[in-house]
Structure formats: structure tokens, C-alpha cells
Design a protein around this motif. Structure first.
Motif, short mmCIF file in Angstrom:
data_model
loop_
_atom_site.label_atom_id
_atom_site.label_comp_id
_atom_site.label_asym_id
_atom_site.label_seq_id
_atom_site.Cartn_x
_atom_site.Cartn_y
_atom_site.Cartn_z
N SER A 226 25.32 26.74 114.37
CA SER A 226 25.98 27.00 115.63
C SER A 226 26.28 28.48 115.93
CB SER A 226 27.26 26.48 115.57
OG SER A 226 27.08 25.16 115.52
N GLU B 114 22.91 29.66 117.42
CA GLU B 114 22.94 29.33 118.90
C GLU B 114 23.53 30.06 119.78
OE1 GLU B 114 22.03 24.33 118.08
OE2 GLU B 114 24.12 25.09 118.20
N SER C 221 21.92 33.37 120.41
CA SER C 221 20.94 33.29 121.20
C SER C 221 21.36 33.21 122.83
CB SER C 221 20.09 31.77 121.03
OG SER C 221 19.00 31.87 121.69
N THR D 295 18.31 26.05 124.11
CA THR D 295 19.50 26.17 123.30
C THR D 295 20.04 24.77 122.92
OG1 THR D 295 19.65 28.61 123.17
CG2 THR D 295 21.33 27.47 122.13
N GLN E 17 17.68 22.24 121.08
CA GLN E 17 17.00 22.99 119.97
C GLN E 17 17.22 22.00 118.71
OE1 GLN E 17 16.80 27.63 119.57
NE2 GLN E 17 18.20 26.99 117.85
N THR F 13 13.87 32.48 117.94
CA THR F 13 14.48 31.84 116.99
C THR F 13 13.44 31.12 116.43
OG1 THR F 13 16.17 31.40 118.54
CG2 THR F 13 16.19 29.70 116.88
N THR G 67 13.31 27.78 113.90
CA THR G 67 13.96 26.66 113.30
C THR G 67 13.21 25.95 112.11
OG1 THR G 67 12.93 24.88 114.56
CG2 THR G 67 14.68 26.10 115.56
#
Length: 391
Positions: free
Chosen positions: A39, A42, A45, A59, A62, A207, A209
Motif C-alpha cells: 500500500s 501504491e 505512485s 494503480t 495493480q 513500478t 510488481t
């Protein structure tokens, strides 16, 4: 002074009054599961692109990259907000509140939304788009549109209000207000990917992931950017930390292919030219991280599960490369990890104690407590005392 010297996430998802003070070059987030580490990434971002609605939407989706039956996009957006809590700034009103210090001109972000209802007019077969806005980050498939009834009815949506407060020093000189407000009307039966917002003010971010390296969409552009920045040879050196037989990366169209689709190929001393898809997740993820880093010079790189897919024996050499190039390209890194080996590897490769900071997140009933360890303290806890620092 860095782009972000400190960041306070007052309200975002389940986070309450989480403060990251005295940020470093390499900022490591640790804690138990569901402590809010992802979090934080996020929230960063969105904060770095506060008026760009496409970033908000990507986001929101995501976490569902690998899920076929995904949450409707407006519902996913709602879940970014803090809802119905007596500890909220405005109880019973969904809100996001983030503030920061540093060179980045945005000093505060406040967002809220109100539910809307309207009349859906019949226009042939209406369709509702449920895709995201950024194919590279959230994926794409062929089941993006669902037909709605060809008749008038009630449609629902939200009115998203985004307010930012910018550093008012320069603005005062030119007579502009430091506060900016944008409204976005988002309807459940409209293609949200067509929406556009103001991209400025923004801070260059990327980002990574745990699964984003598995998508080839956007990799060509990232590799091309690395080539134009004379960064490709260093990307190859990173991949050689995993496999010494790798000597080059190229974008090629196989003469044996029956389609006209290009692919990324790796020149390998034993395998020859082989598509990137034939290599393991470790190689593909390191390539993805390297290409993302090349795209955010002077900005911020966000990596969820830093150690993911990288073999323990390759952690130190891989992180040494990463720390070096974050410094060379003036990039602030924010990364989550569950791995004590990853913490120790970063300690080994970080020359200055001021460059590495570890934040342990501890969710409490009223707020998210943060325990901060700078590089010097972290080194003492691990190397001299052998203490656990993740939880």
C-alpha cells in the motif's frame, strides 16, 4: 536534498498516519503480512502523479494482474480510499490524504469521492469497458467489454475530487494559487481508458510488481530507451550476474516465425539467440528491473518483493549493481521484502550508511507505527547482535 525527504500517509487504504522520516537513497519496507508495505508503494505512485487519472486507475488494478475475474474498475478505485472509520480526518467520508517534504513541488494530496446516479440512454448495444488504462502494468485480454441492456435505466458512478497543494514560494512570485483542484466523473458504463488528466505536476516513477516481468507489452519501448541512454551494456552486465553466458540483448523478428511479431532475444554462448521467454523468471525479472531503472532517471523506482525470483547466491551481486545505478542515475528506490538475506545483501553492498534506511511497519488500532533503522544502526543490529529486524 532528495525529491522526497519524508512522506506521511495520513489515510490510504488501511494505512493511518504512517510517517517515513529522513528517507534515504535505498528505502526498504519490512513487516508482517498485511502490514501495508504494498500500500505504501501504491500511495507513492499516486502521490507522484496526483492529477493523472490513468495512474490512479492502473494503480487500483495493480494487484489483479494475474486474475481473470477482476473487480470492476470503479470498485477497485473505491478500495484505495479510507472508509468509515472513527479515526479518519472526516469520519464516514472516503478520503485519501498524503503529504511530503523534499524537492517535489507537491506538498499535500487530498482526494475524496461522492456516489452519482444518472440515466443510461439507449444507444444501440451499450458496452461497459472494464479494462485498466496501462496495459504494461495491469495486462490486457480479449474479454474487456460486457454488453449492457439495450434500454434506458439507472447508471452509477463516482465524482472523484483531487486537490493538491504545491510549494507556494515560486507560485506567489507569479501570482498563481498554490492549490489545484480537479474533478473526474467516472461512470460504470463508460470506457474509462479514454479518460485523461493533467500529467503535471509529476515525478518520474516506475513500478515493478512480482509478476510484471512476465508481460512483454512495453518491453520494446523500455529496451529502446535503455539503448538511447547508452545503458544497454550495463543491463547486459546485470544479466550476467545470473548467467555468465549472456552477451547481448536484441529486438528481432525470427525468420522462422509465421507471424510478424518481434520479440526480445538474448545472445547466449551455449544456446545461441534465444527468446527471453525461454529463460527463467530470475533473468526476466532482472531485465525488467534494469529497463525500468533506465526509464526513471532522476525519479523514483518502486519494487514490490525485491528478492522475488532472484537466487540467494545472486542477491549480493544483483543488489550491488542496483545500488550503483540508483546512485549514478539519481534514483530513489522504495522496495518491500520478506527476506532477511535481502536485508543482509543490501548491507554488504551499500557503502554509505546514510544511503540505506529500513522501515518496519507495525499496524496498530489507531495508526501504522513505523520503526526506522538507518544503515549504521541496521548494520549493528545485524552484524554485531544478529537480531531479527523484519518483525
Amino acid at each position: 536534498m532528495s525529491n522526497l525527504e519524508s512522506i506521511t500517509i495520513h489515510q490510504f487504504r488501511g494505512l493511518r498516519d504512517l510517517e517515513l522520516k529522513d528517507l534515504g537513497r535505498i528505502n526498504l519496507l519490512v513487516g508482517i503480512n498485511n502490514s501495508g508495505k504494498t500500500s505504501v508503494l501504491e500511495a507513492l505512485s499516486i502521490y507522484c502523479h496526483p492529477l493523472d487519472i490513468s495512474v490512479w486507475l492502473s494503480t487500483a488494478r495493480q494487484r489483479e494482474q494475474d486474475i481473470r475475474a477482476r473487480t470492476p474498475l470503479i470498485d477497485a478505485l473505491r478500495w484505495l480510499f479510507t472508509n468509515h472509520t472513527s479515526f479518519a480526518v472526516e469520519p464516514y467520508k472516503p478520503i485519501i490524504l498524503i503529504s511530503s517534504t523534499g524537492l517535489f513541488p507537491v506538498k499535500k494530496l487530498i482526494a475524496s469521492y461522492e456516489e452519482m446516479e444518472g440515466i443510461r440512454l439507449s444507444e444501440g448495444n451499450n458496452t461497459r469497458n472494464i479494462s485498466g488504462t496501462n496495459d504494461e502494468e495491469i495486462g490486457n485480454d480479449n474479454e474487456q467489454e460486457i454488453e449492457t441492456e439495450d434500454s434506458p435505466g439507472v447508471r452509477k458512478g463516482i465524482d472523484l475530487k483531487i486537490e493538491i497543494l504545491k510549494d507556494d514560494h515560486l507560485l506567489t512570485l507569479v501570482g498563481e494559487s498554490p492549490t489545484f483542484v480537479e474533478h473526474f466523473s467516472l461512470w460504470e458504463d463508460e470506457p474509462l481508458y479514454r479518460l485523461s488528466g493533467t500529467r503535471e505536476p509529476s515525478l518520474n516513477t516506475a513500478t515493478v510488481t512480482p509478476s510484471s516481468h512476465r508481460s512483454a507489452i512495453g518491453q520494446f519501448r523500455l529496451l529502446s530507451e535503455a539503448r538511447f541512454q547508452n545503458f544497454k551494456s550495463d543491463v547486459v552486465k546485470l544479466l550476467q550476474q545470473m548467467d555468465t553466458n549472456i552477451s547481448d540483448i536484441e529486438i528481432l523478428l525470427s525468420p522462422e516465425s509465421i507471424s510478424s511479431q518481434f520479440n526480445i532475444y538474448i545472445q547466449h554462448e551455449k544456446l545461441g539467440l534465444a527468446p527471453i521467454s525461454t529463460f527463467g523468471d530470475g533473468i526476466r525479472r532482472l531485465l525488467h528491473i534494469a529497463l525500468k531503472l533506465a526509464s526513471v532517471k532522476g525519479g523514483i523506482l518502486l519494487i514490490d518483493e525485491l528478492e522475488s525470483t532472484i537466487h540467494t547466491e545472486a542477491l549480493q551481486s544483483s543488489f550491488q549493481w542496483l545500488v550503483k545505478w540508483c546512485t549514478e542515475m539519481d534514483v530513489q528506490l522504495f522496495a518491500t521484502t520478506h527476506s532477511l538475506e535481502a536485508v543482509d545483501a543490501l548491507l554488504e553492498v551499500t557503502e554509505s550508511d546514510s544511503d540505506l534506511v529500513l522501515y518496519r511497519l507495525e499496524p496498530k488500532e489507531e495508526k501504522t507505527r513505523v520503526v526506522r533503522h538507518d544503515g549504521h544502526r541496521l548494520r549493528r543490529l545485524r552484524e554485531e547482535l544478529g537480531q531479527e529486524v523484519r518483525w
